[in-house]
Each structure stands twice: as structure tokens, then as C-alpha cells.
Design a protein around this motif. Structure first.
Motif, PDB file in Angstrom:
ATOM      1  N   TRP B 313       0.842  -1.206   0.000  1.00 47.43           N
ATOM      2  CA  TRP B 313       0.000   0.000   0.000  1.00 47.43           C
ATOM      3  C   TRP B 313       0.880   1.260   0.000  1.00 47.43           C
ATOM      4  O   TRP B 313       0.554   2.245  -0.660  1.00 47.43           O
ATOM      5  CB  TRP B 313      -0.916  -0.002   1.233  1.00 47.43           C
ATOM      6  N   HIS B 314       2.002   1.207   0.717  1.00 53.59           N
ATOM      7  CA  HIS B 314       2.892   2.363   0.746  1.00 53.59           C
ATOM      8  C   HIS B 314       3.432   2.663  -0.650  1.00 53.59           C
ATOM      9  O   HIS B 314       3.495   3.794  -1.081  1.00 53.59           O
ATOM     10  CB  HIS B 314       4.078   2.119   1.691  1.00 53.59           C
ATOM     11  N   ARG B 315       3.879   1.616  -1.321  1.00 52.38           N
ATOM     12  CA  ARG B 315       4.360   1.746  -2.691  1.00 52.38           C
ATOM     13  C   ARG B 315       4.302   0.350  -3.322  1.00 52.38           C
ATOM     14  O   ARG B 315       4.815  -0.606  -2.725  1.00 52.38           O
ATOM     15  CB  ARG B 315       5.791   2.296  -2.712  1.00 52.38           C
ATOM     16  N   THR B 316       3.678   0.283  -4.485  1.00 46.40           N
ATOM     17  CA  THR B 316       3.481  -1.045  -5.086  1.00 46.40           C
ATOM     18  C   THR B 316       4.758  -1.482  -5.792  1.00 46.40           C
ATOM     19  O   THR B 316       4.860  -1.432  -7.018  1.00 46.40           O
ATOM     20  CB  THR B 316       2.297  -1.005  -6.074  1.00 46.40           C
ATOM     21  N   ASN B 317       5.751  -1.897  -5.032  1.00 46.27           N
ATOM     22  CA  ASN B 317       6.982  -2.436  -5.629  1.00 46.27           C
ATOM     23  C   ASN B 317       7.588  -3.501  -4.706  1.00 46.27           C
ATOM     24  O   ASN B 317       7.120  -3.701  -3.577  1.00 46.27           O
ATOM     25  CB  ASN B 317       7.992  -1.321  -5.942  1.00 46.27           C
ATOM     26  N   LEU B 318       8.612  -4.178  -5.227  1.00 48.79           N
ATOM     27  CA  LEU B 318       9.211  -5.293  -4.495  1.00 48.79           C
ATOM     28  C   LEU B 318       9.789  -4.832  -3.147  1.00 48.79           C
ATOM     29  O   LEU B 318       9.630  -5.508  -2.118  1.00 48.79           O
ATOM     30  CB  LEU B 318      10.317  -5.927  -5.359  1.00 48.79           C
ATOM     31  N   GLN B 319      10.465  -3.657  -3.172  1.00 51.62           N
ATOM     32  CA  GLN B 319      11.131  -3.182  -1.957  1.00 51.62           C
ATOM     33  C   GLN B 319      10.145  -3.037  -0.792  1.00 51.62           C
ATOM     34  O   GLN B 319      10.398  -3.504   0.315  1.00 51.62           O
ATOM     35  CB  GLN B 319      11.805  -1.827  -2.196  1.00 51.62           C
ATOM     36  N   PHE B 320       9.012  -2.377  -1.072  1.00 48.21           N
ATOM     37  CA  PHE B 320       8.046  -2.174   0.005  1.00 48.21           C
ATOM     38  C   PHE B 320       7.343  -3.483   0.376  1.00 48.21           C
ATOM     39  O   PHE B 320       6.920  -3.655   1.517  1.00 48.21           O
ATOM     40  CB  PHE B 320       7.051  -1.064  -0.353  1.00 48.21           C
ATOM     41  N   GLY B 321       7.225  -4.392  -0.606  1.00 47.98           N
ATOM     42  CA  GLY B 321       6.678  -5.715  -0.288  1.00 47.98           C
ATOM     43  C   GLY B 321       7.579  -6.416   0.719  1.00 47.98           C
ATOM     44  O   GLY B 321       7.108  -7.009   1.694  1.00 47.98           O
ATOM     45  N   TRP B 323       9.717  -4.939   2.750  1.00 45.22           N
ATOM     46  CA  TRP B 323       9.623  -4.178   4.000  1.00 45.22           C
ATOM     47  C   TRP B 323       8.415  -4.667   4.822  1.00 45.22           C
ATOM     48  O   TRP B 323       8.528  -4.918   6.028  1.00 45.22           O
ATOM     49  CB  TRP B 323       9.500  -2.677   3.679  1.00 45.22           C
ATOM     50  N   GLY B 324       7.268  -4.833   4.139  1.00 45.05           N
ATOM     51  CA  GLY B 324       6.064  -5.322   4.815  1.00 45.05           C
ATOM     52  C   GLY B 324       6.275  -6.732   5.336  1.00 45.05           C
ATOM     53  O   GLY B 324       5.899  -7.046   6.472  1.00 45.05           O
ATOM     54  N   LEU B 325       6.894  -7.563   4.498  1.00 46.31           N
ATOM     55  CA  LEU B 325       7.147  -8.954   4.887  1.00 46.31           C
ATOM     56  C   LEU B 325       8.015  -9.009   6.144  1.00 46.31           C
ATOM     57  O   LEU B 325       7.755  -9.780   7.081  1.00 46.31           O
ATOM     58  CB  LEU B 325       7.831  -9.692   3.733  1.00 46.31           C
ATOM     59  N   LEU B 326       9.051  -8.154   6.182  1.00 43.47           N
ATOM     60  CA  LEU B 326       9.938  -8.128   7.355  1.00 43.47           C
ATOM     61  C   LEU B 326       9.153  -7.766   8.614  1.00 43.47           C
ATOM     62  O   LEU B 326       9.340  -8.371   9.677  1.00 43.47           O
ATOM     63  CB  LEU B 326      11.062  -7.113   7.146  1.00 43.47           C
ATOM     64  N   SER B 374      14.902  -2.070   8.783  1.00 44.54           N
ATOM     65  CA  SER B 374      13.866  -2.417   7.789  1.00 44.54           C
ATOM     66  C   SER B 374      13.664  -1.286   6.774  1.00 44.54           C
ATOM     67  O   SER B 374      13.321  -1.547   5.621  1.00 44.54           O
ATOM     68  CB  SER B 374      12.553  -2.762   8.491  1.00 44.54           C
ATOM     69  N   PHE B 375      13.891  -0.030   7.209  1.00 42.69           N
ATOM     70  CA  PHE B 375      13.743   1.103   6.259  1.00 42.69           C
ATOM     71  C   PHE B 375      14.699   0.952   5.074  1.00 42.69           C
ATOM     72  O   PHE B 375      14.406   1.408   3.972  1.00 42.69           O
ATOM     73  CB  PHE B 375      14.005   2.437   6.949  1.00 42.69           C
ATOM     74  N   HIS B 380      15.789   0.568  -0.860  1.00 45.75           N
ATOM     75  CA  HIS B 380      16.890   0.024  -1.670  1.00 45.75           C
ATOM     76  C   HIS B 380      16.474  -1.346  -2.193  1.00 45.75           C
ATOM     77  O   HIS B 380      15.560  -1.956  -1.645  1.00 45.75           O
ATOM     78  CB  HIS B 380      18.167  -0.136  -0.830  1.00 45.75           C
ATOM     79  N   THR B 381      17.199  -1.816  -3.217  1.00 49.18           N
ATOM     80  CA  THR B 381      16.922  -3.183  -3.665  1.00 49.18           C
ATOM     81  C   THR B 381      17.414  -4.127  -2.555  1.00 49.18           C
ATOM     82  O   THR B 381      18.272  -3.740  -1.748  1.00 49.18           O
ATOM     83  CB  THR B 381      17.685  -3.503  -4.966  1.00 49.18           C
TER      84      THR B 381
END
Lengths: 35, 393
Positions: B313-321, B323-326, B374-375, B380-381
Motif C-alpha cells: 500500500w505504501h508503494r506497489t513495488n518489491l522493496q516495500f513488499g 519491508w512489509g514482509l519483514l 527495515s527502512f 533500496h533493492t
């Protein structure tokens, strides 16, 4: 709120405003993003 | 052209606050004044009116969807529909054919759409669940697109908004003015001075190693807090002046003793939304059905899915995915640790373990550093983030 507390808060707001204005004055481009 | 989140943009928000207040709208007209204020913000700032029109079109679709269809399938269908609009707008913003000068480039990005999206889903679930009446058009528009909460929320609930909208405007007395200005200046100092000093001095490129890198990662987390909570201070102060105070969104989050507590003190309205509209229903559904005999497993799945959703929801990309997973894994680790401690120590010793100051300090430090690290994954990738963290050794 008592008058003394209001006075203190107004003084504190004035200090912060001075700090903010001092800082903003140093910013070259007033419209830049990432304020 | 005034940049988003620039000093001039924030001065405009403050000016609109005073204009809105000065108009002293009666309850019946307040929604209209607030809706017009948002339009004024778009037309006066770097946000194009076309972008406002795009957001109004999304809101209009939602308005119709609130009233069309019956039963649970309609809730699901409209929730998926709005989610598709949200995801499409996120991807379209990054599409190569969307150039700055094109019509789509003007309409996109739909600034504030993530918040419009979650506010709308809240309305959809409550209205369709029969707990609320569908709101009138102007109130609905003012609620979804509030000028002072446009950039970064919070996710206010409709009943709180409606209560304030229909109440008499609180008098602009000495105490209100002083408290509001104190809050606004707090925000400007945090966001415009302290966060800006950190950003310009450190630049957060994470090129250092050892203890310097450690300090930089910690200060980056503090920068994020100052920037976001400073924003909240400004809009809460502005809200006090116009009689529409947004809910609090921060409560000293870096003093949380675990990641579960962290999400009740950082971006509180988002944490509450995720809990009420995603985690709880999904957990209940799994515990009553498929995973009736494995409540811990049901919780684990729901925590992870909820936090991945939160990240995307924060940003639809792998990095934020990631971050959420962590964060999801962090929450699950906390839950399992709690269960293990209960078994090993028993209730009495667990109570004294929790009450210990030493435990509290250690847990708070671990939580803070977990959040700070986590940030790195969010911005970052994964390979870059791991390389940066490798510099700590």
C-alpha cells in the motif's frame, strides 16, 4: 490555561518561528520539494 | 510552480486554513467549503486541476459503488474494483508513456489516492455492513479529499469526521490559537528544520562502515519519524483552527518494546485500519474454517499477509513488499517468543520478566534497530540493503 502558561507558550512559539524563518531564509529555492 | 511538500506548499495550507476558518461556514455548508478548499489547493499548487478531476472521478465511482448491488459479493466486487484503480494508478505513474506534458501526466499521480482508497474501503465495509448510512455527496467528497490531510493522511474514520463536521465550530479563543500554533510550529521545526538538517548533513547514502554506518541507519529512522510526525503536527494544528482535528497518528513509536506495540504507536490510524479491516476478518474467517484447530498458524498467515499488504500500500513495488514482509515476520516472531516465554517461565515469572526495566530497555533497543534496518529494504533493492547491512560487520 493560566496566563503564565500561555505567556510561556507564546515565547516558545516565537523562538520556534525565529528558528524556522532563519532556516527557510537559507533555502535558495523556496519552492523545492522535500522541505 | 509550487512543489509538493515545499515551504510554499505548506504556507498555502496554512493560508487555506485561515481562509476556511474566516468563511465561518455553517454546518450545512462546511462540507462545500472544505471540498472547494481542496480544489483551490490543487489549482494554486504544483498539483494540476486535472489531477483533482481524476481523484473526483475515482470518488464518484466509489459513490455509485456504495449504492449498487446487494450482499457480500457487492462489497468484495467494489473493494476489488477500487483496489484495481489504486494499483493501476500506481503502475501508470511509472509507465514510460506517461510524460510530464501529456494529459495522463497531468492527471497522474493521483496525489493522496492511497489515503482516499483506505478511507473509501472503510466506508464501503461500514455502509454495506449496515452500521452506517451512505453519506451525502458533498460530505463524502470532503471526507475523501480533505485539503489539510491530502498528502499523507491520516486515515480518519467517517463517524469522527461527521461528528466534527456537524458540531458547531469551536470558538477561536486564546487557548485554541496558542495550542494550535504551538502544534504547527512543532511540526515545522521537526519537518522543516531538524529533519532537513539531518538530510542535508548525512545525505543518507550509506557509504560508511562500522559504527558510523550504525549511527547513520539510526539517524535515518529518526529522520523518517521527524518528517512524518512533523507533517502530522502541522495538520493537527491546522485542524484545530478549522474545527476539524485529525486523529493522532504517533505516540513515541521508537519507545515501543516490540514490533506489535510499534504498530500501535507509529502511523496509528493505518495500524488500526489494518487490524480492523484486514487482520481481524481474515483471522476470524480462517479460525472458524480451514484452520479451526491451528489458531497460531492462522494468526501467522494473517499477520504476514496483512503486513505485506501494508507494505505494498505504501508503494506497489518489491522493496516495500519486502519491508512489509519483514514487519510481518517481526510480528510473528514476537508472538512465538511470547508463547515460548509463557511456556518456559509460567504466568507469574512472565509478569515479572515484563515488568523488568532491563528487559524493557533491551526490547526497546532491539525493536528500534529492527525498524531502522527495515527502512533500508524499503528504499533500496534487497541486494543493496544487504550490502549496506554487511558494512556493519
Amino acid at each position: 490555561m493560566s496566563r503564565a502558561k500561555v505567556g510561556l507558550l507564546v515565547f516558545w512559539i516565537a523562538i520556534k518561528l525565529a528558528l524556522i524563518l532563519q532556516f527557510v531564509a537559507r533555502v535558495r529555492d523556496f519552492t523545492y520539494e522535500g522541505f | 510552480m509550487i512543489g509538493l511538500d515545499s515551504p510554499a506548499f505548506w504556507l498555502m495550507i496554512c493560508a487555506l486554513t485561515f481562509v476556511t476558518r474566516g468563511l465561518q461556514p455553517r454546518p450545512g455548508y462546511r462540507a462545500l467549503v472544505f471540498a472547494l478548499a481542496t480544489g483551490a489547493l490543487f489549482s494554486l499548487s504544483g498539483l494540476a486541476l486535472a489531477s483533482y478531476a481524476g481523484l473526483v472521478a475515482v470518488a464518484a465511482y466509489g459513490f455509485v459503488a456504495l449504492r449498487v448491488g446487494k450482499g457480500n459479493w457487492a462489497v468484495g466486487l467494489h473493494a476489488v474494483g477500487m483496489s484495481l484503480v489504486f494499483v493501476a494508478s500506481q503502475y501508470a505513474t511509472r509507465a514510460p508513456f506517461v510524460t510530464a506534458g501529456s494529459t495522463l501526466g497531468q492527471v497522474l499521480p493521483l496525489v493522496g489516492l492511497p489515503y482516499v482508497y483506505l478511507r473509501y474501503l472503510h466506508l464501503l465495509v461500514e455502509v454495506r455492513g449496515g452500521r452506517m448510512q451512505p453519506p451525502p455527496a458533498l460530505e463524502y467528497l470532503a471526507y475523501l479529499l480533505p485539503f489539510h490531510q491530502l498528502l499523507a493522511g491520516p486515515i480518519e474514520r467517517y463517524p469522527q469526521f461527521q461528528k466534527q463536521l456537524n458540531a458547531a465550530i469551536p470558538p477561536l479563543d486564546r487557548d485554541t490559537c496558542v495550542l494550535a500554533l504551538n502544534r504547527i510550529t512543532n511540526g515545522f521545526v521537526k519537518k522543516g528544520v531538524l529533519a532537513e538538517i539531518l538530510r542535508s548533513v548525512l545525505e543518507f547514502e550509506f557509504q560508511t562502515t562500522g559504527w558510523r554506518l550504525w549511527v547513520e541507519i539510526d539517524l535515518y529512522a529518526i529522520y523518517m519519524y521527524l518528517d512524518f510526525s512533523g507533517y502530522m503536527d502541522i495538520i493537527i494544528g491546522a485542524g484545530m483552527l478549522i474545527g476539524w482535528t485529525p486523529p493522532e497518528n504517533f505516540n513515541w513509536p521508537y519507545f515501543s518494546r516490540n514490533i506489535i506495540e510499534f504498530w500501535t504507536r507509529w502511523h496509528i490510524t493505518l495500524g488500526d485500519w489494518i487490524r480492523d479491516y484486514l487482520f481481524m476478518p481474515a483471522n476470524l474467517w480462517l479460525q472458524r474454517g480451514l484452520l479451526r484447530n491451528w489458531p497460531l498458524l492462522a494468526g501467522t498467515i494473517c499477520f504476514i499477509l496483512s503486513m505485506v499488504y501494508c507494505g505494498l500500500w505504501h508503494r506497489t513495488n518489491l522493496q516495500f513488499g519486502i519491508w512489509g514482509l519483514l514487519h510481518g515476520l517481526g510480528i510473528v516472531a514476537c508472538k512465538y517468543y511470547e508463547v515460548a516465554l509463557k511456556r518456559v517461565l509460567g504466568r507469574k515469572r512472565l509478569k515479572s520478566y515484563r515488568a523488568s526495566w532491563l528487559t524493557r530497555i533491551a526490547a526497546t533497543l532491539v525493536t528500534f534497530h529492527f525498524v531502522a534496518a527495515s527502512f533500508l529494504f524499503a528504499f533500496h533493492t534487497p541486494a543493496q540493503a544487504i550490502r549496506i547491512l554487511g558494512g556493519l560487520l
